[in-house]
Scaffold this active site. Sequence first.
Site, PDB file in Angstrom:
ATOM      1  CD  GLU A 290      -2.823  -6.385  35.480  1.00  0.00           C
ATOM      2  OE1 GLU A 290      -3.872  -6.535  34.852  1.00  0.00           O
ATOM      3  OE2 GLU A 290      -2.195  -7.322  35.992  1.00  0.00           O
TER       4      GLU A 290
ATOM      5  CB  ALA B 253      -5.955  -3.635  48.144  1.00  0.00           C
ATOM      6  CE  LYS B 254      -3.772  -3.861  41.137  1.00  0.00           C
ATOM      7  NZ  LYS B 254      -2.511  -3.160  41.247  1.00  0.00           N
ATOM      8  NE  ARG B 255      -5.193  -6.393  51.691  1.00  0.00           N
ATOM      9  CZ  ARG B 255      -4.683  -5.179  51.517  1.00  0.00           C
ATOM     10  NH1 ARG B 255      -3.659  -4.998  50.705  1.00  0.00           N
ATOM     11  NH2 ARG B 255      -5.187  -4.137  52.155  1.00  0.00           N
ATOM     12  CG  ASP B 256      -9.797  -6.517  48.570  1.00  0.00           C
ATOM     13  OD1 ASP B 256      -9.736  -7.170  49.620  1.00  0.00           O
ATOM     14  OD2 ASP B 256      -9.633  -5.288  48.525  1.00  0.00           O
TER      15      ASP B 256
END
Length: 295
Positions: A14, A235-238
Amino acid sequence: MTSAGRFAPSPSGELHVGNLRTAILAWLFAKASGRDFLLRVEDLDRARSGAETEQLRDLRAIGLTWDADVVRQTERGALYDQAIQRLTSEGRTYECFCTRREIQEAPSAPHAPQGAYPGTCRRLSAAEREIRRASRPASIRLRSEVTERSVEDQLQGTFVGMVDDFVLRRNDGVTAYNLAVVVDDAAQGIDQVVRGDDLLPSTPRQAYLATLLGLPVPEYAHVPLVVNHDGVRLAKRDGAVTLDDLAAVGIPAARVRDVLLESLGLPAGPLAAALGGFDPATLPKDPWVWITPQT
Ligand code: GLU
């Protein structure tokens, strides 16, 4: 052919708000300069099934429109083959059998910039190539005649960066990004490239390749990235950084669009309404820190 700008996402997952902000900027740059805006799906590598659909949905949700059907790189192999054949017939390519580790461990050529391909396979004899082919498929590299090239960037000014014998086709047969992007931009009439400034270092290679292929070098604008509170590229992990994540915590797409526009010093509301006040010269030049907005 009309002149156009573009957004060219890789469908690996995404889009996050950093990607969406770059997409908005690419749209604004194109429309404010009277260009068409095109969308190209860069699916040669790392494509995840379903990601393209999600990405297009999210781009629409923040109000992006595009002026032609979406183009996919996996459908354009013949164009890339032609370009590589042309360079090969001019003696501008060679086969490379190096592994990643061999490249890392090779002594670098005198005066070669750090990270440049050390040139190990550049001077292999036909007999040596024959032997190497039996043990490993070759990648195809450009036989570059320069070591650097300067490009003009609307936001970054003059940028001088390395050009080495970069890969045009990987040894698994996949066309390399640097070749595909140059061929596609020209074939689609794209004369304005707006993208994240993480790609600025690749730009001299692309401009050089365009020149070798007799293609026009587009106008460039490399825009600052969005970072997390540690100053690291988002990034997505944020946390909640995609439209799906944000919708789940009560923040609709229109609100995300507004926050992104305001981060650019532009009025909230539909993208078309921001066009009047859009001036590349006044855009913020620093990375923008993403903080999840209040609902
Ligand atoms: N597909 C690349 C990416 O998503 C962008 C390439 C480009 O804009 O030239 O990082």
